[in-house]
Write a protein that holds these residues in place. Structure first.
Motif: not given
Length: 386
Positions: A284-309
């Motif tokens: 189950r995943i959640g969709v958050v109202a925040c993206g790179y247009a808000d200043g959150y880094p687009r390069v933040a990893p969210g793959g199957n390896g190391a992920a951003t907390p």
């Protein structure tokens, strides 16, 4: 309904962090560094919490005018000095101190017509090789300034390039002493002491890292003024060697949003642009109202390896998939009770009191907390809280 994202500025954290700087550099005066619009927090938002400092250090005349308009009557320092001879008129009008780091700035002063002599800080290039006079030229620059009727007092300043650097462990394999001077810092301090020997004037060397690590045990680094910047906002200047909590720092900014949707994802399904994350089991995943247009880094990893907390309802989980312009997705496995409207803390302090240091998010994205603070987009509203 307003989009549910905001940046909270915590005045109690700012006050705590300023107190930590003062305690670490007991006996020295403290510049609160508020350049870059207070590291993205907003000068107006942090002013009341930081006005217990002895002075404000900042970048340009516009920021100096803002601090004066807020009611500050104490010292203000332009860290890069005047960018144009016309800035000297504003320095006279606003009673602003300024750094002198090149010959042209001295000549501007010599030609400046004023009834208000200026307080300047003469900068030495002790090894960082950005701004300042070379050691061989420093004393001549001081003598030239001292001869000018436009100059009242001359302070002495330099900037340490490696105050956050690790010190090698001892030969016995013991862990490093965080208060020992790295060799490059020791060299810069030696150059500063040699260049300023017997010159009068207040001295300033220490940034955040030097204030926390060396000011208490090395009087030559402590000097008369310290210049804490990033530590005031709750980021550790020597992360990952020491986290912010190790220095007693608290996050001054919390970037919070909410879940705006939840999705059940089957095993093998992808999430987000580019299919950079693929579920290994039903989740189950959640969709958050925040993206790179808000200043959150687009390069933040969210793959199957190391992920951003990320924190959801104060519980640590992870980013999944690629960050989009206005949204990102998180794993709700650790938070089975999460629902649309659940609080999401991208960094900082959750309502529950749980903390996600900005340094951890920045490290995951391959950058520094400084950049995330300063990159927060204007469309994200700010709310100042105790």
């Amino acid at each position: 309904m307003t989009r549910p994202i905001e940046a909270l500025i915590h005045t109690d954290a700012l006050q705590n962090n300023l107190a930590r700087a003062r305690a670490a550099a007991s006996g020295a005066r403290v510049w609160a560094v508020v350049k870059a619009n207070a590291y993205g927090h907003g000068i107006a938002a942090v002013y009341d919490a930081l006005k217990a400092a002895d002075g404000f250090a900042l970048l340009d005349v516009a920021e100096a005018e803002q601090v004066r308009a807020l009611g500050w009557r104490g010292p203000i320092l332009l860290l890069e000095g005047c960018f144009d001879a016309r800035d000297l008129d504003a320095c006279s009008r606003l009673d602003v101190w300024h750094v002198v780091h090149r010959r042209e700035q001295i000549e501007w002063l010599a030609a400046h017509k004023t009834h208000v002599p200026h307080h300047v800080f003469l900068k030495l290039n002790s090894g960082m090789n950005r701004l300042g006079f070379a050691p061989a030229a420093y004393r001549a620059a001081w003598l030239r300034l001292d001869a000018l009727p436009q100059v009242d007092r001359i302070g002495l300043v330099t900037h340490l390039a490696d105050a956050d650097a690790a010190v090698d462990a001892g030969s016995d394999g013991a862990s490093e002493d965080p208060h020992a001077l790295p060799p490059s810092v020791a060299r810069q301090v030696e150059r500063f002491e040699a260049a300023t020997a017997e010159l009068p004037g207040e001295r300033s060397l220490a940034n955040s890292a030097a204030t926390l690590r060396f000011a208490a045990s090395h009087p030559a680094v402590r000097g008369d003024w310290v210049r804490p910047g990033i530590m005031l906002y709750g980021s550790s200047p020597d992360h990952p060697a020491h986290g912010s909590a190790a220095w007693g720092l608290e996050p001054a900014m919390s970037l919070r949003s909410q879940l705006i949707a939840c999705q059940d994802v089957a095993a093998g399904e992808a999430v987000g642009y580019g299919s950079t994350f693929r579920s290994e089991r039903p989740m189950r995943i959640g969709v958050v109202a925040c993206g790179y247009a808000d200043g959150y880094p687009r390069v933040a990893p969210g793959g199957n390896g190391a992920a951003t907390p990320v924190l959801v309802d104060g519980v640590r989980t992870r980013l999944v998939g690629r960050v989009s312009m206005d949204m990102l997705a998180v794993d709700l496995g650790p938070v089975p009770g999460a629902h649309v409207g659940s609080e999401v803390t991208l960094w900082g302090r959750a309502t529950s009191g749980a903390v996600l240091p900005i340094d951890e998010v920045a490290a995951a994205a391959g950058t520094l907390g400084y950049e995330l603070m300063c990159a927060r987009a204007p469309r994200v509203p700010t709310r100042v809280v105790p």
